[in-house]
Enzyme design. Structure first.
Site, PDB file in Angstrom:
ATOM      1  N   GLU A   1     -24.748  11.534   3.574  1.00  0.00           N
ATOM      2  CA  GLU A   1     -24.341  10.184   3.165  1.00  0.00           C
ATOM      3  C   GLU A   1     -22.849   9.988   3.382  1.00  0.00           C
ATOM      4  O   GLU A   1     -22.398   8.905   3.716  1.00  0.00           O
ATOM      5  CB  GLU A   1     -24.690   9.953   1.680  1.00  0.00           C
ATOM      6  CG  GLU A   1     -24.474   8.509   1.191  1.00  0.00           C
ATOM      7  CD  GLU A   1     -23.055   8.179   0.791  1.00  0.00           C
ATOM      8  OE1 GLU A   1     -22.692   7.001   0.819  1.00  0.00           O
ATOM      9  OE2 GLU A   1     -22.287   9.099   0.459  1.00  0.00           O
ATOM     10  N   GLU A   2     -22.084  11.067   3.176  1.00  0.00           N
ATOM     11  CA  GLU A   2     -20.624  10.914   3.103  1.00  0.00           C
ATOM     12  C   GLU A   2     -19.937  10.759   4.452  1.00  0.00           C
ATOM     13  O   GLU A   2     -18.848  10.206   4.516  1.00  0.00           O
ATOM     14  CB  GLU A   2     -20.006  12.120   2.371  1.00  0.00           C
ATOM     15  CG  GLU A   2     -20.447  12.264   0.914  1.00  0.00           C
ATOM     16  CD  GLU A   2     -19.859  11.191  -0.003  1.00  0.00           C
ATOM     17  OE1 GLU A   2     -19.159  10.297   0.495  1.00  0.00           O
ATOM     18  OE2 GLU A   2     -20.113  11.263  -1.217  1.00  0.00           O
TER      19      GLU A   2
ATOM     20  N   ASP B   1     -26.529   6.885  -6.851  1.00  0.00           N
ATOM     21  CA  ASP B   1     -25.318   7.401  -6.193  1.00  0.00           C
ATOM     22  C   ASP B   1     -24.081   6.753  -6.796  1.00  0.00           C
ATOM     23  O   ASP B   1     -23.163   6.367  -6.096  1.00  0.00           O
ATOM     24  CB  ASP B   1     -25.386   7.150  -4.680  1.00  0.00           C
ATOM     25  CG  ASP B   1     -24.224   7.799  -3.945  1.00  0.00           C
ATOM     26  OD1 ASP B   1     -23.589   8.712  -4.517  1.00  0.00           O
ATOM     27  OD2 ASP B   1     -23.935   7.384  -2.810  1.00  0.00           O
TER      28      ASP B   1
ATOM     29  N   HIS C   1     -14.679  12.109  -5.173  1.00  0.00           N
ATOM     30  CA  HIS C   1     -14.107  12.696  -3.947  1.00  0.00           C
ATOM     31  C   HIS C   1     -12.855  13.537  -4.219  1.00  0.00           C
ATOM     32  O   HIS C   1     -12.015  13.689  -3.335  1.00  0.00           O
ATOM     33  CB  HIS C   1     -13.792  11.618  -2.893  1.00  0.00           C
ATOM     34  CG  HIS C   1     -15.000  10.892  -2.383  1.00  0.00           C
ATOM     35  ND1 HIS C   1     -14.947   9.995  -1.341  1.00  0.00           N
ATOM     36  CD2 HIS C   1     -16.303  10.927  -2.761  1.00  0.00           C
ATOM     37  CE1 HIS C   1     -16.160   9.517  -1.101  1.00  0.00           C
ATOM     38  NE2 HIS C   1     -17.000  10.061  -1.967  1.00  0.00           N
TER      39      HIS C   1
ATOM     40  N   HIS D   1     -28.170  11.742  -2.750  1.00  0.00           N
ATOM     41  CA  HIS D   1     -27.766  12.475  -1.538  1.00  0.00           C
ATOM     42  C   HIS D   1     -27.256  13.871  -1.856  1.00  0.00           C
ATOM     43  O   HIS D   1     -26.528  14.089  -2.801  1.00  0.00           O
ATOM     44  CB  HIS D   1     -26.800  11.673  -0.667  1.00  0.00           C
ATOM     45  CG  HIS D   1     -25.422  11.455  -1.206  1.00  0.00           C
ATOM     46  ND1 HIS D   1     -24.423  12.388  -1.086  1.00  0.00           N
ATOM     47  CD2 HIS D   1     -24.868  10.399  -1.845  1.00  0.00           C
ATOM     48  CE1 HIS D   1     -23.303  11.899  -1.623  1.00  0.00           C
ATOM     49  NE2 HIS D   1     -23.548  10.711  -2.099  1.00  0.00           N
TER      50      HIS D   1
ATOM     51  N   ASP E   1     -21.113  13.138  -7.582  1.00  0.00           N
ATOM     52  CA  ASP E   1     -21.351  12.560  -6.252  1.00  0.00           C
ATOM     53  C   ASP E   1     -21.819  13.658  -5.315  1.00  0.00           C
ATOM     54  O   ASP E   1     -21.012  14.289  -4.658  1.00  0.00           O
ATOM     55  CB  ASP E   1     -20.079  11.889  -5.743  1.00  0.00           C
ATOM     56  CG  ASP E   1     -20.306  11.089  -4.469  1.00  0.00           C
ATOM     57  OD1 ASP E   1     -21.479  10.866  -4.109  1.00  0.00           O
ATOM     58  OD2 ASP E   1     -19.310  10.695  -3.837  1.00  0.00           O
TER      59      ASP E   1
END
Ligand SMILES: [Zn+2]
Length: 457
Positions: free
Chosen positions: A320-321, A348, A420, A274, A286
């Site tokens: 995606e997030e 991912d 994140h 992604h 990520d």
């Protein structure tokens, strides 16, 4: 004892020429810095790529141009995405047992995606610390109304250290996703969660939170401990300022790029990652890494002049997030064609050394892929771990529709140190490990595209 004899089915599906090609693909990937150069551009030149941002838009155009350059048939699929932008984020304890008059204690935190805003000048409230949803319910509305709820669910570091970091994440992330809604339903004015991650560097971890109409943030693990300790001694009050803004939805793009199959162009093997990221870091592990190893699968086949028998489809997913609208848009357009999607792979789970694949495929399919395990043995990526849930968020709809689904299984022991956070940056990718990931994806994808019979469902 010699090597086990190849069965008739294996000889049919994986003739000597195909096995030689798979070895050549592996060698090419292990000696190629294409993926690393691409992830460098995505992270350092383009930067953070949150859904709805101009960087996410630029990243889609960049990946499309790179894949066109390689010779793929590329299109941008429009996707309606949310557009949420972080604002000020500060917090301090302004009353607590033993406080030295005239002082406060800073709390390190970050807003969760989708959070509402406090007033510009912030809000002040008593902090209520709970460990679980049940504890919140047991308190009752009277004890929660007007207060700031802190969910202090621990991330299980021992599980992560033992190689089960995704299990630890799954247990703790429920509070990040649904905590704000539960707190709001109990009358809270704001919700905080303990960051879902396993490092000890006072880093807050953002992530998606279902919009609940109240401000929602993640405090560092250290600050969650601090508040839990002080609240056990007496009253704790916090001044909290979170001023993110929600803008109207934007149009984002999935990048869909095909390398047409020579024998069965209507049958499709998807390789993907992604393209959107969180805003705090630059989205290296990520999931810039996932996008670029998928891109490299196509790049290697073109460079080696290997035409897949089935169509290889590279997808860089958007959003995606923050809701998965990219995956939903793809499903809306292609669900009727999922019968012709022979397999889908997503990466991912970072860029660390690949151990193999999490798979949602039939036992017969696992058996059929034994020759691929042999090819990947030299880099250790041999595991085909059956999964009860889809091994990738963006390929979940395909998986649920019966498409054999694969997620590269990376060594995840340190993934949630950075996940994140502001520390998800290029230096977290080890180039040699990224090359192994590219090898794993390219070998598996070409095998799925070129084995004689489509993988059994
Ligand atoms: Zn991701």
């Amino acid at each position: 004892m010699g090597a086990p004899q190849a069965s008739a089915a294996e000889q049919r599906n994986f003739p000597a020429l195909l096995l030689q090609q798979l070895s050549a693909i592996k060698s090419a990937a292990l000696n190629d810095d294409f993926a690393y150069r691409e992830v460098t551009h995505l992270t350092e030149n383009i930067g953070p790529r949150p859904s709805g941002s101009v960087q996410a838009h630029a990243a889609a155009e960049y990946v499309a141009a790179e894949l066109r350059q390689i010779g793929l048939d590329v299109r941008l699929q429009p996707v309606t995405v949310p557009h949420w932008v972080r604002g000020a984020e500060t917090a301090a304890l302004v009353e607590y047992p033993g406080m030295v008059p005239g002082t406060t204690q800073k709390i390190v935190l970050t807003a969760l995606g989708g959070s509402s805003s406090t007033p510009a000048e912030g809000l002040t409230g008593d902090v209520v610390v709970v460990n679980t949803f049940d504890e919140l319910t047991a308190l009752g509305r009277d004890k929660v109304t007007g207060k700031i709820v802190l969910f202090n669910e621990l991330f299980d570091k021992q599980k992560a250290a033992a190689g089960m970091s995704f299990a630890a994440y799954g247990e703790a992330v429920r509070y990040r996703g649904a905590g704000a809604k539960a707190a709001a339903d109990s009358g809270a004015v704001a919700c905080l969660v303990r960051s879902v991650g396993n490092a000890d560097y006072r880093l807050p971890h953002t992530g998606f939170s279902y919009p609940a109409g109240i401000p929602a943030g993640a405090v560092t693990a250290e600050d969650a401990d601090l508040m839990a300790h002080l609240a056990a001694e007496g009253k704790v009050r916090m001044h909290l300022t979170l001023t993110p803004q929600k803008f109207p939805d934007e149009t984002g793009y999935n990048v869909i790029a095909d390398l047409k199959g020579s024998e069965h162009p209507e049958e499709i093997v998807v390789v993907s990652g992604h393209l959107d990221s969180w805003d705090l870091g630059t989205g290296a592990i990520d999931d810039g890494a996932g996008v670029v190893v998928a891109m490299e699968t196509a790049e290697i086949l073109q460079r080696l002049h290997l035409r897949p028998a089935r169509t290889l489809r590279v997808i860089a997913w958007m959003d995606e997030e923050t809701g998965g609208s990219g995956s939903k848009a793809y499903t809306a357009e292609f669900a009727s064609d999922f019968a012709h999607h022979v397999a889908a792979i997503e990466s991912d789970a970072g860029a660390a050394h690949p151990l193999g694949f999490d798979v949602k495929i039939s036992p017969a399919a696992i058996e059929a892929l034994r020759p691929v395990q042999s090819v990947l043995l030299s880099i250790g990526a041999t595991v085909l771990q059956p999964s009860t849930y889809p091994p990738g968020a963006d390929i979940a709809a395909m998986s649920d529709a019966g498409v054999p689904a694969f997620g590269i299984m990376q060594d995840g022991r340190t993934y949630f140190n950075y996940h994140h956070t502001a520390a998800d940056t290029l230096d977290k990718i080890v180039p040699s490990e990224l090359r192994e990931n590219a090898a794993a994806m390219a070998v598996m994808a070409y095998a799925l595209a070129n084995m004689k019979d489509p993988l059994p469902r």
